[in-house]
Write a protein that holds these residues in place. Structure first.
Motif, mmCIF file in Angstrom:
data_model
loop_
_atom_site.group_PDB
_atom_site.id
_atom_site.type_symbol
_atom_site.label_atom_id
_atom_site.label_comp_id
_atom_site.label_asym_id
_atom_site.label_seq_id
_atom_site.Cartn_x
_atom_site.Cartn_y
_atom_site.Cartn_z
ATOM 1 N N ALA A 18 65.239 -32.103 -29.963
ATOM 2 C CA ALA A 18 66.062 -33.485 -31.210
ATOM 3 C C ALA A 18 66.290 -32.599 -31.904
ATOM 4 O O ALA A 18 66.619 -33.166 -33.454
ATOM 5 C CB ALA A 18 65.194 -34.306 -31.571
ATOM 6 N N VAL A 19 66.831 -31.273 -32.189
ATOM 7 C CA VAL A 19 67.476 -30.565 -32.945
ATOM 8 C C VAL A 19 69.231 -30.910 -34.392
ATOM 9 O O VAL A 19 68.918 -31.365 -35.225
ATOM 10 C CB VAL A 19 67.807 -29.136 -32.748
ATOM 11 C CG1 VAL A 19 69.228 -29.161 -31.136
ATOM 12 C CG2 VAL A 19 67.913 -27.920 -33.769
ATOM 13 N N SER A 20 69.783 -31.792 -33.180
ATOM 14 C CA SER A 20 70.501 -32.876 -34.099
ATOM 15 C C SER A 20 69.965 -33.434 -34.810
ATOM 16 O O SER A 20 70.638 -34.007 -36.080
ATOM 17 C CB SER A 20 72.037 -32.916 -33.204
ATOM 18 O OG SER A 20 71.791 -33.909 -32.521
ATOM 19 N N LEU B 198 70.557 -33.785 -39.443
ATOM 20 C CA LEU B 198 71.147 -34.865 -39.711
ATOM 21 C C LEU B 198 69.981 -35.502 -40.856
ATOM 22 O O LEU B 198 69.862 -36.790 -41.767
ATOM 23 C CB LEU B 198 71.498 -36.247 -38.956
ATOM 24 C CG LEU B 198 72.777 -35.632 -37.623
ATOM 25 C CD1 LEU B 198 73.087 -36.979 -36.811
ATOM 26 C CD2 LEU B 198 73.581 -35.057 -38.746
ATOM 27 N N GLY B 199 68.447 -35.194 -40.333
ATOM 28 C CA GLY B 199 67.281 -35.675 -41.280
ATOM 29 C C GLY B 199 67.115 -36.966 -41.521
ATOM 30 O O GLY B 199 66.555 -37.151 -41.799
ATOM 31 N N LEU B 200 67.312 -36.768 -39.672
ATOM 32 C CA LEU B 200 66.555 -38.380 -39.198
ATOM 33 C C LEU B 200 64.847 -38.459 -39.180
ATOM 34 O O LEU B 200 64.959 -36.830 -38.766
ATOM 35 C CB LEU B 200 67.390 -38.887 -38.208
ATOM 36 C CG LEU B 200 68.556 -39.461 -38.355
ATOM 37 C CD1 LEU B 200 69.390 -39.925 -36.852
ATOM 38 C CD2 LEU B 200 68.675 -40.743 -39.245
ATOM 39 N N ALA B 201 63.936 -38.514 -39.464
ATOM 40 C CA ALA B 201 62.724 -38.445 -38.958
ATOM 41 C C ALA B 201 62.629 -38.381 -37.149
ATOM 42 O O ALA B 201 63.095 -39.125 -36.170
ATOM 43 C CB ALA B 201 61.617 -39.497 -39.195
ATOM 44 N N GLU B 202 61.903 -37.300 -36.834
ATOM 45 C CA GLU B 202 61.524 -36.974 -35.476
ATOM 46 C C GLU B 202 60.224 -36.507 -35.531
ATOM 47 O O GLU B 202 59.871 -35.715 -35.753
ATOM 48 C CB GLU B 202 62.559 -36.295 -34.930
ATOM 49 C CG GLU B 202 63.141 -36.111 -33.483
ATOM 50 C CD GLU B 202 62.855 -37.973 -32.126
ATOM 51 O OE1 GLU B 202 63.493 -38.095 -32.786
ATOM 52 O OE2 GLU B 202 61.634 -37.587 -31.835
ATOM 53 N N PRO B 203 59.730 -37.403 -34.466
ATOM 54 C CA PRO B 203 58.737 -38.204 -33.629
ATOM 55 C C PRO B 203 59.594 -40.042 -35.320
ATOM 56 O O PRO B 203 59.247 -39.587 -36.280
ATOM 57 C CB PRO B 203 58.002 -38.449 -33.358
ATOM 58 C CG PRO B 203 56.806 -37.249 -33.747
ATOM 59 C CD PRO B 203 57.947 -36.642 -34.730
ATOM 60 N N PRO B 204 60.158 -40.549 -34.923
ATOM 61 C CA PRO B 204 60.480 -41.700 -35.436
ATOM 62 C C PRO B 204 59.558 -42.299 -36.513
ATOM 63 O O PRO B 204 58.450 -42.099 -35.141
ATOM 64 C CB PRO B 204 61.544 -42.112 -34.885
ATOM 65 C CG PRO B 204 61.433 -42.272 -33.506
ATOM 66 C CD PRO B 204 60.700 -40.652 -33.333
ATOM 67 N N ILE B 205 59.234 -42.378 -37.744
ATOM 68 C CA ILE B 205 58.301 -43.068 -38.251
ATOM 69 C C ILE B 205 58.519 -45.071 -37.678
ATOM 70 O O ILE B 205 59.885 -45.383 -38.045
ATOM 71 C CB ILE B 205 58.148 -43.256 -39.303
ATOM 72 C CG1 ILE B 205 58.340 -42.530 -40.501
ATOM 73 C CG2 ILE B 205 57.842 -44.922 -39.623
ATOM 74 C CD1 ILE B 205 59.546 -41.974 -41.784
ATOM 75 N N CYS C 145 62.820 -50.539 -36.347
ATOM 76 C CA CYS C 145 63.061 -49.669 -35.887
ATOM 77 C C CYS C 145 64.757 -49.418 -35.365
ATOM 78 O O CYS C 145 65.725 -49.998 -35.682
ATOM 79 C CB CYS C 145 62.252 -49.376 -34.255
ATOM 80 S SG CYS C 145 63.503 -49.895 -33.196
ATOM 81 N N ARG C 146 65.038 -48.294 -35.099
ATOM 82 C CA ARG C 146 65.989 -47.660 -35.128
ATOM 83 C C ARG C 146 66.703 -47.745 -33.706
ATOM 84 O O ARG C 146 68.324 -47.762 -33.616
ATOM 85 C CB ARG C 146 66.406 -45.976 -35.452
ATOM 86 C CG ARG C 146 66.993 -45.092 -35.818
ATOM 87 C CD ARG C 146 67.023 -43.789 -35.625
ATOM 88 N NE ARG C 146 65.896 -43.291 -35.687
ATOM 89 C CZ ARG C 146 65.779 -41.809 -35.878
ATOM 90 N NH1 ARG C 146 65.891 -41.096 -34.551
ATOM 91 N NH2 ARG C 146 64.389 -41.490 -37.155
ATOM 92 N N TRP C 147 66.608 -48.310 -32.728
ATOM 93 C CA TRP C 147 67.264 -48.724 -31.077
ATOM 94 C C TRP C 147 67.134 -50.306 -31.116
ATOM 95 O O TRP C 147 66.156 -50.679 -31.043
ATOM 96 C CB TRP C 147 66.560 -48.679 -30.549
ATOM 97 C CG TRP C 147 66.321 -46.673 -29.846
ATOM 98 C CD1 TRP C 147 67.173 -45.866 -30.148
ATOM 99 C CD2 TRP C 147 65.275 -46.429 -31.366
ATOM 100 N NE1 TRP C 147 66.747 -44.797 -30.054
ATOM 101 C CE2 TRP C 147 66.197 -44.280 -30.963
ATOM 102 C CE3 TRP C 147 64.457 -45.823 -31.781
ATOM 103 C CZ2 TRP C 147 65.399 -43.723 -31.027
ATOM 104 C CZ3 TRP C 147 63.422 -44.616 -32.262
ATOM 105 C CH2 TRP C 147 64.318 -43.348 -32.484
#
Lengths: 181, 550
Positions: free
Chosen positions: A154-156, A160-167, B214-216
């Motif tokens: 999930a490098v891109s 972009l500053g998106l949390a990964e894994p997402p919250i 969530c984002r999705w």
């Protein structure tokens, strides 16, 4: 992939079998067509495509397209959803190599960055339909879900500053978010 | 196979409601759906393969293999489209239909939306008409839909809506950062911003929990089942009565008629591809605008040589969707909070009443965007590739807001669905063929709306903006497709009466967006559901007298 697993995790019999299968598969692959690591692309095509993709998303403090696995993405989709684009890739990549050799006397991947940029800019101008196809697929592979073989780790999204894994479920406990106004 | 009272074709927004209403009233129902039944586990969070971004295919049907359609361009040249391509005008093929994966905006149309011709007069070349029913006729059924499906939101800050007896059953989902940026700006412009009504739980409702932000969201099945569609509300109720049987992966071939011109059931291909006959007292077609028209046109017989209900060549005409226009604003501060559903704030100030324009539309901020959506939504003059493009992605992905809206389309009789004379699907059935285009006044309205969106973004502090307003030269349909079996009083100029009953065949009903005379300046799902409740109410009432047996 078996080859990535630590041998110690396999029984001796499995290990031998895996090794035998692996080298057999590799041998068949080499004989039929120089496919190396790729499902569809030949090594030659992969080199040309690497050069084009890395002009579309070049390296800076974050990985380039090929470093992020964009070629995996395109290669896999040419065996799956993008089977209908195989013809365009075969001919498009051949044509650009011809142009590269004619203009600079060498294959695209071995040219300097400014020379590669010149060739790829020409491609956009002279064969926009193929260029736009590769551009779309490159950006999909770079910015799309890692599940399809691109956007490694999930490098891109991290870029972009998106949390990964997402919250997830933040609104249930973080009262500073989603409760203003 | 046992004869039943009703066959309902299509388990989407309308078909689910009809199946539930008839089953609860005691009718035996078979609900046929060509797609599968997906659940929350099928969310997948795949940004390249969902129901909105379909680069790698449709997540919720139809599959690319064996389901082509044809569209005819402005020069009259036909093109074959795969189900995941734009020209296909896809909605979905699954239990729940579009409501499994929609963004779930749940709007009531405004009173004027049902009287467009009386309000504005019909522009030259258009087929603009009034509905034979009014907002007041539908109001109790809008309310029923809001409570049975489960809608959150708050209309109290806007005067631009029809009268309503009850507030929405749930408060709005708490606003995100974009709401906080856009609300004061809209107020400074003298507008009336408010919370978008959504078929999304903001609090526990109907036995399911609230949205986890969530984002999705739009295009995905909800991972926690907080988004309300027919698949998790009315269809389970229908099945729970014991009167309704749902058969998935069942594709209807044709509506069967007897030698007196009444329907006697349907022929369909079951999940094994075997042709079956299901006999019934009545047939309800709820396949959405493209597929409902196709089924009627493919149901040819001696008495109906041009298709069922098509005696006056009206089936398939007046195809419309929404003409989406808007603007992107770029800010010198972060606007992105990573909190779904993203879409939260709307204005209805511009739906009606602009001199020189026949209607207008709602404007709202866009659903939460994934990186793949930003690659072609960067500030004007950004290079399309290379280092500058990569830098622009970093600069603007979290510093942009999109405002868009569904411009109400001016209908045209030439924008239509027919069946293709050559191309057939995997069952051997002639496929949908789209031809015609959008009435040009629609584009004029769309441009004004885009400029209004831009003005709102500038007032909110955008340092750059770009306008999104095209003039495509093909039909507009997509997920908001409507209009192909127009509801009306005159049997020569419409397909069904006010109760959604075919003028020609009294035991066949079309109940879905096909009957929309005009399509409002709003997302249509709640109106589709309200009409399904309205038409089911009339159907059940009439059933008690006659049983539709003659």
């Amino acid at each position: 992939m078996l080859s990535k697993r630590k041998p110690g995790l396999l029984t001796r019999r499995q290990f031998v079998a895996a090794g035998a299968l692996g080298s057999a598969a590799l041998a068949i692959g080499c004989k039929a067509r120089d496919r190396g690591n790729w499902e569809y692309l030949t090594e030659e095509q992969a080199k040309t495509l690497t050069a084009i993709c890395d002009q579309i998303v070049p390296t800076d403090e974050f990985p380039s397209a090929s470093q992020a696995g964009v070629l995996n993405y395109i290669d896999r989709q040419l065996m799956r959803h993008y089977r209908r684009h195989r013809h365009a890739y075969r001919h498009g990549l051949e044509d650009i190599e011809t142009a590269s050799r004619k203009r600079f006397g060498a294959e695209l991947i071995s040219l300097s960055q400014p020379q590669q940029l010149e060739i790829v800019s020409d491609l956009e101008r002279l064969n926009p339909s193929f260029f736009n196809l590769v551009r779309s697929h490159t950006l999909e592979g770079y910015y799309g879900s890692p599940r399809h073989g691109g956007n490694r780790d999930a490098v891109s999204w991290r870029m972009l500053g998106l949390a990964e894994p997402p919250i997830r479920g933040r609104a249930q406990y973080d009262l500073t978010k989603g409760s203003s106004s | 196979m046992k004869r039943v009272n009703a066959v309902v074709i299509g388990a989407g927004a309308a078909g689910g409601v009809v199946a539930k209403e008839l089953a609860v009233a005691g009718l035996s129902v078979v609900l046929l759906e060509r797609g599968k039944w997906y659940t929350a586990n099928d969310c997948r969070k795949d940004d390249l393969r969902n129901q909105r971004t379909t680069l790698l295919g449709n997540a919720f049907g139809p599959e690319d293999e064996g389901n082509p359609r044809v569209w005819v361009d402005a020069k009259g040249v036909p093109h074959t489209a795969l189900a995941s391509e734009g020209g296909y005008q896809n909605n979905a093929a699954c239990v729940g239909g579009g409501t499994l994966s929609y963004g779930a905006q749940a709007w009531r149309y405004m009173p004027q939306d049902f009287r467009m011709k009386s309000t504005y007069g019909a522009p030259v070349g258009s087929s603009l008409e009034d509905w034979p029913i009014s907002y007041d006729d539908l109001e109790p059924f809008y309310e029923k839909a809001e409570y049975e499906i489960g809608i959150s939101g708050d209309y109290s800050a806007t005067p631009f809506h029809g009268p309503r007896r009850r507030a929405l059953p749930m408060p709005p989902v708490p606003p995100g950062d974009e709401f906080g940026i856009l609300e004061p700006a809209a107020k400074r412009l003298g507008l009336h911003p408010f919370h978008i009504p959504m078929a999304r739980n903001s609090v526990p409702y109907n036995g399911r929990g609230p949205c986890m932000r969530c984002r999705w969201c739009c295009g995905f099945a909800c991972e926690v089942d907080a988004k309300n569609g027919s698949q998790n509300t009315v269809i389970p109720v229908a099945l729970g009565t014991g009167n309704c049987e749902l058969r998935t992966e069942s594709m209807v071939k044709e509506i069967l008629t007897d030698d007196r011109g009444r329907a006697r059931g349907v022929a369909y291909f079951d999940s094994n591809g075997h042709l079956q006959e299901q006999l019934s007292d009545l047939v309800v077609v709820s396949g959405c605008a493209a597929e409902s028209a196709r089924l009627l046109l493919n149901s040819k017989s001696r008495l109906f040589p041009d298709g069922l209900g098509n005696r006056h060549d009206q089936v398939g005409r007046n195809l419309q969707g929404h003409h989406y226009t808007g603007a992107i604003g770029y800010f010198d501060f972060e606007t992105y909070d990573d909190v779904g559903p993203g879409a939260s704030i709307a204005i209805s100030d511009y739906n009606h009443g602009t001199p020189g324009l026949v209607g207008g539309g709602m404007l709202a901020n866009e659903f939460i965007r994934l990186p793949i959506h930003t690659i072609d939504r960067l500030p004007p003059n950004t290079p399309r590739w290379g280092l500058k493009h990569k830098q622009a992605m970093r600069a603007w992905h979290k510093r942009s807001i999109v405002i868009v809206g569904p411009t109400q389309q001016i209908p045209s009789a030439d924008a239509r669905v027919t069946v293709d004379p050559n191309v057939k699907d995997k069952w051997g059935l002639p496929v949908v063929r789209f031809s015609g285009n959008v009435h040009p006044h629609t584009f004029d309205i769309g441009e004004v709306q885009a400029n209004r969106a831009e003005a709102w973004l500038k007032e909110a502090g955008a340092i750059h903006t770009s306008i999104m307003a095209g003039r495509p030269d093909s039909v507009s349909a997509g997920q908001h497709q409507a209009g192909t079996c127009r509801m009306g009083i005159d049997p020569k100029a419409s397909v069904v009466n006010r109760n959604c009953q075919l003028h020609d065949v009294d035991n066949v009903f079309v109940i879905d967006s096909s009957v929309h005379v005009t399509n409002g300046g709003f997302n249509p799902a709640l109106t589709i559901m309200a009409i399904a409740y309205f038409a089911s109410d009339a159907l059940v009432h009439n059933w008690k007298g006659t049983g539709f047996r003659s």
